[in-house]
Design an enzyme around this catalytic site. Structure first.
Site, PDB file in Angstrom:
ATOM      1  N   ASP A 154      -7.161  -4.545  -6.122  1.00  0.00           N
ATOM      2  CA  ASP A 154      -8.419  -3.969  -5.633  1.00  0.00           C
ATOM      3  C   ASP A 154      -8.254  -2.458  -5.681  1.00  0.00           C
ATOM      4  OD1 ASP A 154     -10.872  -3.587  -4.463  1.00  0.00           O
ATOM      5  OD2 ASP A 154     -10.194  -4.052  -2.435  1.00  0.00           O
ATOM      6  N   ASP A 170       0.853  -1.178   0.000  1.00  0.00           N
ATOM      7  CA  ASP A 170       0.000   0.000   0.000  1.00  0.00           C
ATOM      8  C   ASP A 170       0.891   1.231   0.000  1.00  0.00           C
ATOM      9  OD1 ASP A 170      -3.170   0.363   0.451  1.00  0.00           O
ATOM     10  OD2 ASP A 170      -2.108   2.092   1.267  1.00  0.00           O
ATOM     11  N   CYS A 209     -15.078  -1.669  -6.046  1.00  0.00           N
ATOM     12  CA  CYS A 209     -16.351  -1.673  -5.323  1.00  0.00           C
ATOM     13  C   CYS A 209     -17.310  -0.705  -6.007  1.00  0.00           C
ATOM     14  CB  CYS A 209     -16.176  -1.348  -3.844  1.00  0.00           C
ATOM     15  SG  CYS A 209     -15.302   0.190  -3.496  1.00  0.00           S
TER      16      CYS A 209
END
EC number: 2.1.1.-
Length: 402
Positions: free
Chosen positions: A300, A255, A353
């Site tokens: 993601d 990240d 998402c």
């Protein structure tokens, strides 16, 4: 839901106004105002539920309370008064200027029920975008995204089974049931305090939407593989990958923010996931040094969040429309650069998402057009209206040549 006490109503007002004025995440706002308060789990749940109702359909409650949307951040007391009247309850007497006229409220309620965008809490920009992207499917998704989010957890198979976890929860009086076709998912049907339970303290489960669990399952990781989760955040999906790997193999969580990786490490310790390595992405060299090393890769990517509006409604009321072009450019860049981690015959999942083709299938098609050494195996949009889950998209892509 039952009527709130005056103190609970004041908490709702504080959270709503803080979230709207400072764009603070709701979980941080709850933590701030719940700290030091002697509230039961049920009382906290009542506060979070009513707050979520208001934020999810903010334009509706502003209309019912006769408050301009741009002034919602300083009129929380009127919004919670409108919430009570909509539930059929007496208004909390917070102060005189916040008391609504029941007659005027009922007139506005009739108008709102006849206006789908108001009743479903949908701003005009989102309705136009959804209609242009999803066509006839959009009204169903719009209605589903206006509903309260269901509660789901994921069993941690490093420590227990779904059957044993269900048995333990039921013994504690928690209303829980398995989710059909999602092998690791359990639906919680009450407002029980999960995080104070012994099962949670022992690391037997994580809170995770069932749709999110489906995304990770699609990657089909196996013990012993080298797996990268390159947008790991605080690690919800990373921990699921670790459980699927049975603690064997190499799982690298990456990240751009160190605090998220630090929180992931704490969660991993409780979950018993000891094969996770964390790596801060400091420059493009972080990716280049690991080129062609992954058996499996989870991307993601950052997105609009328009599939998870039930849970995170502020994407409707902030600057999502203005950021969408920048987000899609970022997604394309991440897909192009981070895919270089994958070995030949390795498989990656590109996931969002969001339920918008602009962020999903369109991105994948453009990537494949520019990269003939990758092949789409399958993809899926997880529809809130069809599943009751949050909305997600995943595409399963294999690297067929260097």
């Amino acid at each position: 839901m039952s009527v709130l006490t005056v103190f609970q109503a004041e908490l709702v007002v504080s959270v709503v106004e803080l979230v709207l004025s400072q764009r603070m995440a709701t979980d941080r706002a709850y933590a701030k105002f719940f700290a030091g308060q002697s509230l039961s789990a049920m009382q906290k749940a009542q506060v979070t539920t009513s707050t979520g109702d208001i934020l999810r359909r903010l334009n509706l409650f502003c209309f019912l309370a006769d408050v301009p949307l741009e002034q919602a951040h300083e009129n929380g007391a009127k919004l919670i008064a409108a919430w009570h009247l909509l539930q059929g309850y007496e208004q909390p007497l917070l102060h005189k200027r916040a008391v609504l006229s029941p007659l005027e409220f009922n007139d506005r309620l009739l108008q709102a029920k006849a206006t789908p965008l108001l009743w479903q809490g949908c701003p005009t920009w989102l309705d136009e975008l959804g209609a242009s992207q999803l066509g006839e499917q959009w009204p169903k998704e719009r209605a589903a995204l206006a509903e309260r989010a269901r509660r789901y957890i994921r069993v941690n198979e490093l420590k227990t089974t779904r059957e044993d976890l269900l048995g333990d929860l039921i013994k504690q009086g928690i209303n829980a049931e398995p989710v059909t076709n999602v092998a690791t998912a359990i639906q919680i049907n009450d407002q029980a305090s999960l995080f104070s339970s012994n099962a949670y303290q022992q690391g037997w489960f994580e809170q995770q939407d069932a749709g999110s669990q489906c995304v990770v399952q699609a990657l089909d990781v196996k013990p012993g593989m080298t797996v990268f989760d390159t947008c790991a955040g605080t690690g919800g999906k990373t921990l699921q990958l670790a459980a699927m790997m049975r603690g064997k193999g190499r799982l690298v969580a990456m990240d751009i923010e160190q605090w998220k990786l630090d929180k992931l490490q704490l969660r991993a310790k409780r979950a018993g996931a000891f094969n996770i390595e964390t790596r801060l992405i400091e420059s493009s060299k972080t990716i280049k040094r690991r080129k062609l090393s992954a058996d499996r890769l989870l991307l993601d990517v950052p997105c609009s969040g328009l599939g998870v509006l039930k849970r995170k409604p502020m994407a409707k009321w902030h600057d999502t429309a203005e950021r969408l072009d920048a987000l899609t450019q970022l997604q394309a860049d991440i897909l192009q650069r981070y895919s270089q981690l994958l070995k030949v015959s390795g498989i990656m999942i590109y996931a969002t998402c969001s339920i918008l083709p602009q962020e999903n299938g369109d991105q994948v098609r453009q990537f494949l057009a520019n990269n003939s050494n990758f092949l789409l195996l399958e993809d899926q949009t997880i529809s809130p209206s069809e599943t009751g889950f949050d909305g997600f998209y995943w595409a399963k892509i294999v690297r067929i040549d260097a």
